[in-house]
Design an enzyme around this catalytic site. Structure first.
Site, PDB file in Angstrom:
ATOM      1  N   HIS A  14      20.758 175.954 122.548  1.00 38.79           N
ATOM      2  CA  HIS A  14      21.658 177.118 122.698  1.00 38.79           C
ATOM      3  C   HIS A  14      21.208 178.167 121.688  1.00 38.79           C
ATOM      4  O   HIS A  14      21.516 178.076 120.495  1.00 38.79           O
ATOM      5  CB  HIS A  14      23.120 176.718 122.430  1.00 38.79           C
ATOM      6  CG  HIS A  14      24.097 177.830 122.626  1.00 38.79           C
ATOM      7  ND1 HIS A  14      25.215 177.694 123.421  1.00 38.79           N
ATOM      8  CD2 HIS A  14      24.152 179.098 122.141  1.00 38.79           C
ATOM      9  CE1 HIS A  14      25.905 178.818 123.415  1.00 38.79           C
ATOM     10  NE2 HIS A  14      25.281 179.686 122.639  1.00 38.79           N
ATOM     11  N   HIS A  16      20.465 182.519 120.984  1.00 40.52           N
ATOM     12  CA  HIS A  16      20.503 183.936 121.361  1.00 40.52           C
ATOM     13  C   HIS A  16      19.310 184.633 120.722  1.00 40.52           C
ATOM     14  O   HIS A  16      19.194 184.654 119.489  1.00 40.52           O
ATOM     15  CB  HIS A  16      21.788 184.598 120.861  1.00 40.52           C
ATOM     16  CG  HIS A  16      23.026 183.977 121.432  1.00 40.52           C
ATOM     17  ND1 HIS A  16      23.593 184.394 122.608  1.00 40.52           N
ATOM     18  CD2 HIS A  16      23.782 182.933 121.014  1.00 40.52           C
ATOM     19  CE1 HIS A  16      24.660 183.646 122.884  1.00 40.52           C
ATOM     20  NE2 HIS A  16      24.795 182.745 121.921  1.00 40.52           N
ATOM     21  N   LYS A 100      25.021 179.525 133.152  1.00 39.46           N
ATOM     22  CA  LYS A 100      26.019 179.525 132.081  1.00 39.46           C
ATOM     23  C   LYS A 100      27.299 180.192 132.540  1.00 39.46           C
ATOM     24  O   LYS A 100      27.289 181.332 133.017  1.00 39.46           O
ATOM     25  CB  LYS A 100      25.433 180.279 130.878  1.00 39.46           C
ATOM     26  CG  LYS A 100      26.395 180.528 129.738  1.00 39.46           C
ATOM     27  CD  LYS A 100      26.316 179.478 128.652  1.00 39.46           C
ATOM     28  CE  LYS A 100      27.420 179.627 127.620  1.00 39.46           C
ATOM     29  NZ  LYS A 100      26.995 180.203 126.355  1.00 39.46           N
ATOM     30  N   HIS A 137      30.787 178.120 128.149  1.00 35.30           N
ATOM     31  CA  HIS A 137      31.474 178.581 126.943  1.00 35.30           C
ATOM     32  C   HIS A 137      32.920 178.143 127.145  1.00 35.30           C
ATOM     33  O   HIS A 137      33.663 178.771 127.901  1.00 35.30           O
ATOM     34  CB  HIS A 137      31.370 180.104 126.783  1.00 35.30           C
ATOM     35  CG  HIS A 137      32.032 180.583 125.531  1.00 35.30           C
ATOM     36  ND1 HIS A 137      31.344 181.032 124.434  1.00 35.30           N
ATOM     37  CD2 HIS A 137      33.340 180.621 125.174  1.00 35.30           C
ATOM     38  CE1 HIS A 137      32.193 181.345 123.468  1.00 35.30           C
ATOM     39  NE2 HIS A 137      33.420 181.099 123.900  1.00 35.30           N
ATOM     40  N   HIS A 175      28.627 174.514 122.134  1.00 32.54           N
ATOM     41  CA  HIS A 175      29.203 174.697 120.796  1.00 32.54           C
ATOM     42  C   HIS A 175      30.650 174.214 120.678  1.00 32.54           C
ATOM     43  O   HIS A 175      31.556 175.007 120.429  1.00 32.54           O
ATOM     44  CB  HIS A 175      29.064 176.142 120.316  1.00 32.54           C
ATOM     45  CG  HIS A 175      29.382 177.218 121.336  1.00 32.54           C
ATOM     46  ND1 HIS A 175      30.500 177.202 122.124  1.00 32.54           N
ATOM     47  CD2 HIS A 175      28.702 178.351 121.678  1.00 32.54           C
ATOM     48  CE1 HIS A 175      30.505 178.270 122.894  1.00 32.54           C
ATOM     49  NE2 HIS A 175      29.424 178.969 122.643  1.00 32.54           N
ATOM     50  N   ASP A 248      23.221 177.909 118.464  1.00 35.00           N
ATOM     51  CA  ASP A 248      24.014 179.125 118.711  1.00 35.00           C
ATOM     52  C   ASP A 248      23.682 180.196 117.678  1.00 35.00           C
ATOM     53  O   ASP A 248      24.534 180.997 117.295  1.00 35.00           O
ATOM     54  CB  ASP A 248      25.522 178.819 118.732  1.00 35.00           C
ATOM     55  CG  ASP A 248      26.326 179.981 119.300  1.00 35.00           C
ATOM     56  OD1 ASP A 248      25.734 180.853 119.958  1.00 35.00           O
ATOM     57  OD2 ASP A 248      27.553 180.022 119.054  1.00 35.00           O
TER      58      ASP A 248
HETATM   59  C1  NCD Z   1      27.531 184.651 120.528  1.00 34.92           C
HETATM   60  C2  NCD Z   1      26.785 185.980 120.593  1.00 34.92           C
HETATM   61  O1  NCD Z   1      26.875 186.756 119.655  1.00 34.92           O
HETATM   62  O2  NCD Z   1      26.097 186.237 121.590  1.00 34.92           O
HETATM   63  N1  NCD Z   1      28.489 184.711 119.468  1.00 34.92           N
HETATM   64  C3  NCD Z   1      29.054 183.682 118.821  1.00 34.92           C
HETATM   65  O3  NCD Z   1      29.922 183.916 117.981  1.00 34.92           O
HETATM   66  N2  NCD Z   1      28.673 182.452 119.065  1.00 34.92           N
HETATM   67  C4  NCD Z   1      28.123 184.352 121.862  1.00 34.92           C
HETATM   68  C5  NCD Z   1      28.612 182.945 122.028  1.00 34.92           C
HETATM   69  O4  NCD Z   1      27.832 182.013 122.101  1.00 34.92           O
HETATM   70  O5  NCD Z   1      29.836 182.780 122.106  1.00 34.92           O
HETATM   71 ZN    ZN Z   2      26.164 181.312 121.864  1.00 36.48          ZN
END
Ligand code: NCD
Ligand code: ZN
Length: 346
Positions: A14, A16, A100, A137, A175, A248
């Protein structure tokens, strides 16, 4: 005392990576230690179609250091209008691993997410047929549900009914942050799994709120009480293959976090593996680290285990940079707030 540990190269289930200047700065950080990562599709223009995912994958590859063999595995952002045929084509390519589910309004860039979960039925039936996992999520976004209860309400009201209707659908609860999440995730081995982040193993809501509000600990799902952190720690170090690492890591430039309405997301890619080694070491569970970081996730997704290895070495406390620089401004790196004695040495 163990002072050196060699494990199979980890995967991040996971992650970003964003786009543009942020992508350029953070992609090399993940590629340093991780072999593969499941790349989240919540860009400001979400990655909804197979074509968008392939274009994004190319942008990621261009951001990697020359010669890097880091593999971005793609996931599509489900909407009420997602075309099952596009999902099929994407999954058949082998380059898109999952789709997702973001409840509309639950987190960063989720406004195009799902409001009416019934509308997903055709696409979820298709995913169940072809064996494509759904990543969720797992939080409701209703304003009348307290933010600390949103995960358990999601499990009862949304996730369990979806799974009752479609028991063959594979699901990854992303998460997880609660005892309820950890318990539910282990209730259907092989069909259900959960990712756990580095930061939710290390901070609780006091760390975020007591003695001053710390925007760099604010993320979604929001960190919970200590007893929930302990449940996550027990789950991650249990050796149960339904729990695996999804960092995450979610970079936002500092000015958007240090604000009167700050963004959710903690940037952990740079120091996740040393932090995890420290957490597992303190829990006397170093022998469970490799399963969590490097084996169970690829098994769940039906992919081969990485061939490469990394070596971690224990010594004096290590210091990590405070920030990484990007052309859009600095991004603060997660501060674990305890001494980290482990570092990746090869
Ligand atoms: C994530 C993001 O910023 O894209 N933020 C977070 O607090 N985890 C999005 C997510 O996974 O919920
Ligand atoms: Zn995330």
């Amino acid at each position: 005392m163990t002072t050196s540990l060699t494990i199979t190269q980890p995967d991040d289930w996971h992650l970003h990576l964003r786009d543009g200047a942020l992508l350029a700065a953070v992609a090399p950080e993940s590629a340093r230690e991780f072999a593969r990562a499941l790349i989240m599709p919540n860009l400001s223009t979400p990655v909804i179609t197979y074509k968008q995912a392939m274009e994004y994958k190319e942008r990621i590859k261009s951001a990697l250091p020359h010669g890097s063999d880091f593999e971005p595995l793609m996931t599509l952002y489900l909407t009420e209008k997602t075309d099952p045929n596009d999902i099929k084509r994407a999954y058949a390519s082998g380059l898109v691993l999952s789709a997702k589910l973001y409840p509309a309004g639950a987190t960063t860039n989720s406004l195009l997410g799902v409001q009416n979960f019934e509308k997903l039925q055709p696409v979820l039936e298709c995913m169940a047929d072809i064996g494509m996992p759904m990543c969720v999520h797992g939080e409701v976004a209703n304003h009348d549900v307290d933010i600390f209860d949103r995960e358990s309400v999601f499990i009862d009201k949304i996730l369990d009914p979806i799974r009752q209707r479609l028991p063959s659908l594979k699901v990854v609860m992303e998460h997880i942050t609660t005892t309820e999440g950890a318990n539910y995730a282990k209730s259907d081995p092989g069909k259900l799994a959960a990712t756990i982040t580095t930061h939710h193993l290390m901070i609780n809501r006091n760390n975020m709120l007591a003695g001053g509000i710390r925007p760099h600990y604010y993320c979604l799902p929001v960190p919970k009480r200590e007893k929930h952190r302990l449940s996550l720690l027990e789950a991650a170090t249990s050796g149960n293959p339904c729990y695996f690492l999804g960092t995450d890591s979610a970079p936002h430039v500092d000015k958007t976090k240090e604000s009167s309405c700050g963004c959710a997301g903690i940037y952990t890619a740079t120091n996740s593996i040393p932090c995890l080694a420290e957490v597992f070491d303190r829990a006397n569970a170093l022998n469970k680290l490799e399963g969590f970081t490097s084996i169970f996730g690829s098994n769940f997704y039906g992919l081969p285990t990485n061939k490469g290895k990394i070596t971690l070495t224990k010594g004096l406390p290590v210091t990590f940079p405070h920030q990484i620089k990007t052309d859009d401004g600095p991004v603060t790196i997660f501060d674990p707030n305890i001494d980290i004695h482990w570092q990746v040495t090869s």
